[in-house]
Design a protein around this motif. Structure first.
Motif, PDB file in Angstrom:
ATOM      1  N   SER A 154       0.900  -1.169  -0.125  1.00  0.00           N
ATOM      2  CA  SER A 154       0.003   0.185  -0.111  1.00  0.00           C
ATOM      3  C   SER A 154       0.857   1.022  -0.169  1.00  0.00           C
ATOM      4  CB  SER A 154      -0.955   0.032   1.162  1.00  0.00           C
ATOM      5  OG  SER A 154      -0.231   0.064   2.501  1.00  0.00           O
ATOM      6  N   SER A 155       1.953   1.304   0.870  1.00  0.00           N
ATOM      7  CA  SER A 155       2.868   2.354   0.875  1.00  0.00           C
ATOM      8  C   SER A 155       3.885   2.511   0.004  1.00  0.00           C
ATOM      9  CB  SER A 155       3.263   2.645   2.039  1.00  0.00           C
ATOM     10  OG  SER A 155       4.088   1.475   2.502  1.00  0.00           O
ATOM     11  N   LYS A 156       4.106   1.344  -0.875  1.00  0.00           N
ATOM     12  CA  LYS A 156       5.341   1.016  -1.787  1.00  0.00           C
ATOM     13  C   LYS A 156       6.650   1.276  -0.909  1.00  0.00           C
ATOM     14  CE  LYS A 156       2.959   1.625  -6.026  1.00  0.00           C
ATOM     15  NZ  LYS A 156       2.541   2.220  -7.379  1.00  0.00           N
ATOM     16  N   ARG A 157       6.444   0.955   0.324  1.00  0.00           N
ATOM     17  CA  ARG A 157       7.831   0.913   1.270  1.00  0.00           C
ATOM     18  C   ARG A 157       8.509  -0.188   1.043  1.00  0.00           C
ATOM     19  NH1 ARG A 157       7.131   5.735   5.648  1.00  0.00           N
ATOM     20  NH2 ARG A 157       7.020   7.590   4.287  1.00  0.00           N
ATOM     21  N   VAL A 158       9.830  -0.421   1.366  1.00  0.00           N
ATOM     22  CA  VAL A 158      10.444  -1.787   1.765  1.00  0.00           C
ATOM     23  C   VAL A 158      11.111  -1.802   2.816  1.00  0.00           C
ATOM     24  CG1 VAL A 158      11.886  -3.264   0.421  1.00  0.00           C
ATOM     25  CG2 VAL A 158      10.732  -1.792  -1.016  1.00  0.00           C
ATOM     26  N   ARG A 159      11.018  -3.008   3.729  1.00  0.00           N
ATOM     27  CA  ARG A 159      11.741  -2.969   5.063  1.00  0.00           C
ATOM     28  C   ARG A 159      12.840  -3.919   4.888  1.00  0.00           C
ATOM     29  NH1 ARG A 159       9.450  -0.673   9.332  1.00  0.00           N
ATOM     30  NH2 ARG A 159       7.274  -0.041   9.303  1.00  0.00           N
ATOM     31  N   VAL A 160      14.118  -3.488   4.845  1.00  0.00           N
ATOM     32  CA  VAL A 160      15.135  -4.449   4.445  1.00  0.00           C
ATOM     33  C   VAL A 160      16.090  -4.823   5.684  1.00  0.00           C
ATOM     34  CG1 VAL A 160      17.075  -4.685   2.808  1.00  0.00           C
ATOM     35  CG2 VAL A 160      15.207  -3.445   2.124  1.00  0.00           C
ATOM     36  N   SER A 161      16.507  -5.961   6.057  1.00  0.00           N
ATOM     37  CA  SER A 161      17.367  -6.088   7.048  1.00  0.00           C
ATOM     38  C   SER A 161      18.845  -6.240   6.547  1.00  0.00           C
ATOM     39  CB  SER A 161      17.208  -7.698   7.511  1.00  0.00           C
ATOM     40  OG  SER A 161      15.797  -7.816   8.017  1.00  0.00           O
ATOM     41  N   ASN A 196      21.148  -8.544   0.409  1.00  0.00           N
ATOM     42  CA  ASN A 196      21.884  -8.074  -0.690  1.00  0.00           C
ATOM     43  C   ASN A 196      20.806  -7.671  -1.594  1.00  0.00           C
ATOM     44  OD1 ASN A 196      21.275 -10.122  -2.443  1.00  0.00           O
ATOM     45  ND2 ASN A 196      22.910 -11.378  -1.703  1.00  0.00           N
ATOM     46  N   TRP A 197      21.467  -6.668  -2.557  1.00  0.00           N
ATOM     47  CA  TRP A 197      20.434  -5.929  -3.589  1.00  0.00           C
ATOM     48  C   TRP A 197      19.767  -7.249  -4.601  1.00  0.00           C
ATOM     49  CZ3 TRP A 197      18.569  -1.994  -2.178  1.00  0.00           C
ATOM     50  CH2 TRP A 197      19.375  -0.959  -1.566  1.00  0.00           C
ATOM     51  N   PHE A 198      20.220  -8.513  -4.585  1.00  0.00           N
ATOM     52  CA  PHE A 198      19.667  -9.585  -5.362  1.00  0.00           C
ATOM     53  C   PHE A 198      18.473  -9.824  -4.620  1.00  0.00           C
ATOM     54  CE2 PHE A 198      18.872 -14.173  -6.319  1.00  0.00           C
ATOM     55  CZ  PHE A 198      18.713 -13.816  -7.893  1.00  0.00           C
ATOM     56  N   ASN A 199      18.447  -9.967  -3.265  1.00  0.00           N
ATOM     57  CA  ASN A 199      17.179 -10.329  -2.196  1.00  0.00           C
ATOM     58  C   ASN A 199      16.270  -9.248  -2.615  1.00  0.00           C
ATOM     59  OD1 ASN A 199      19.756 -11.047   0.380  1.00  0.00           O
ATOM     60  ND2 ASN A 199      18.640 -12.596  -1.070  1.00  0.00           N
ATOM     61  N   VAL A 200      16.711  -8.055  -2.525  1.00  0.00           N
ATOM     62  CA  VAL A 200      15.565  -6.865  -2.558  1.00  0.00           C
ATOM     63  C   VAL A 200      14.989  -7.059  -3.907  1.00  0.00           C
ATOM     64  CG1 VAL A 200      15.316  -4.392  -2.594  1.00  0.00           C
ATOM     65  CG2 VAL A 200      16.813  -5.386  -0.942  1.00  0.00           C
ATOM     66  N   ALA A 201      15.864  -7.135  -4.956  1.00  0.00           N
ATOM     67  CA  ALA A 201      15.129  -7.370  -6.344  1.00  0.00           C
ATOM     68  C   ALA A 201      14.235  -8.377  -6.633  1.00  0.00           C
ATOM     69  CB  ALA A 201      16.371  -7.165  -7.641  1.00  0.00           C
ATOM     70  N   GLN A 202      14.565  -9.620  -5.979  1.00  0.00           N
ATOM     71  CA  GLN A 202      13.647 -10.557  -6.047  1.00  0.00           C
ATOM     72  C   GLN A 202      12.404 -10.213  -5.471  1.00  0.00           C
ATOM     73  OE1 GLN A 202      16.041 -13.794  -4.300  1.00  0.00           O
ATOM     74  NE2 GLN A 202      15.772 -14.888  -6.210  1.00  0.00           N
ATOM     75  N   ALA A 203      12.363  -9.857  -4.292  1.00  0.00           N
ATOM     76  CA  ALA A 203      11.229  -9.290  -3.730  1.00  0.00           C
ATOM     77  C   ALA A 203      10.202  -8.256  -4.281  1.00  0.00           C
ATOM     78  CB  ALA A 203      11.498  -8.871  -2.257  1.00  0.00           C
ATOM     79  N   LEU A 204      11.031  -7.283  -5.020  1.00  0.00           N
ATOM     80  CA  LEU A 204      10.363  -6.231  -5.668  1.00  0.00           C
ATOM     81  C   LEU A 204       9.648  -6.526  -6.997  1.00  0.00           C
ATOM     82  CD1 LEU A 204      12.625  -3.219  -4.946  1.00  0.00           C
ATOM     83  CD2 LEU A 204      10.655  -3.687  -3.698  1.00  0.00           C
ATOM     84  N   THR A 205      10.313  -7.505  -7.412  1.00  0.00           N
ATOM     85  CA  THR A 205       9.759  -7.961  -8.989  1.00  0.00           C
ATOM     86  C   THR A 205       8.273  -8.196  -9.158  1.00  0.00           C
ATOM     87  OG1 THR A 205      12.020  -8.691  -9.492  1.00  0.00           O
ATOM     88  CG2 THR A 205      10.138  -9.613 -10.916  1.00  0.00           C
ATOM     89  N   PRO A 206       7.712  -8.959  -8.114  1.00  0.00           N
ATOM     90  CA  PRO A 206       6.093  -9.211  -8.398  1.00  0.00           C
ATOM     91  C   PRO A 206       5.359  -7.935  -8.046  1.00  0.00           C
ATOM     92  CG  PRO A 206       7.296 -10.678  -6.669  1.00  0.00           C
ATOM     93  CD  PRO A 206       8.381  -9.508  -6.962  1.00  0.00           C
ATOM     94  N   TYR A 207       5.828  -7.004  -7.720  1.00  0.00           N
ATOM     95  CA  TYR A 207       5.223  -5.774  -7.371  1.00  0.00           C
ATOM     96  C   TYR A 207       5.437  -4.589  -8.575  1.00  0.00           C
ATOM     97  CZ  TYR A 207       4.370  -7.860  -2.961  1.00  0.00           C
ATOM     98  OH  TYR A 207       4.113  -8.497  -1.843  1.00  0.00           O
TER      99      TYR A 207
END
Length: 169
Positions: free
Chosen positions: A100-107, A111-122
């Motif tokens: 809803s907010s298009k914000r991402v919480r990242v531990s 790494n950026w590959f983890n982030v890209a994988q999570a963002l791709t479906p959205y």
């Protein structure tokens, strides 16, 4: 400085503690920049924020220097070192997309590959490092240069908040 007592630390965390006596040590001590051949006193693979806090507490109490490693990508070798305790947070690699907010919480261990994988479906992207293996936490602290920098700024420009772990937990 007191002697490093791996058994004492092992008894207080859920993660693993590796020293030169362990066969995994040689592999785990490596960093991406092969100019460095660090000789840490121990490598602690933390499985939780509590492990990180407890390891920092142990180091402070026993006067051991420590450093944080998420991916080992530091070109300057900051993610390891001689006679230090390496606090490896790679297992803390959660990425949560708030649709809803298009914000991402990242531990910090992601790494950026983890982030890209999570963002791709959205169908989302974030200004980040140029390579998937770059750790988010350290990259963001050092600005976060990447493909979107000219249009959206560096990673640190987009951070809305941070959660820090210290010896007090």
């Amino acid at each position: 400085m007191k002697l490093f007592n791996s058994e004492e630390l092992r008894s207080t965390i859920s993660g693993e503690v590796y020293t030169k006596e362990d066969k995994e040590y040689t592999k785990l001590k490596r960093v991406k920049n092969l100019i460095f051949d660090p000789q840490p006193v121990a490598i602690v693979n933390c499985q939780s924020e509590a492990d990180v806090a407890q390891t920092i507490r142990y180091c402070r109490t026993n006067e051991w220097s420590f450093t944080i490693k998420s991916t080992g990508h530091s070109a300057s070798g900051f993610s390891s070192g001689d006679e230090k305790v390496v606090i490896d947070i790679a297992a803390l690699n959660q990425v949560v997309v708030e649709e809803s907010s298009k914000r991402v919480r990242v531990s910090g261990g992601a790494n950026w590959f983890n982030v890209a994988q999570a963002l791709t479906p959205y169908d989302l992207a974030i200004t980040s490092g140029d390579m998937g293996g770059v750790g988010v936490g350290c990259n963001a602290q050092g600005s976060g240069m990447g493909f979107f920098v000219r249009k959206f700024g560096v990673t640190i420009d987009r951070i809305c908040g941070a959660r820090l772990i210290n010896a007090d937990g």
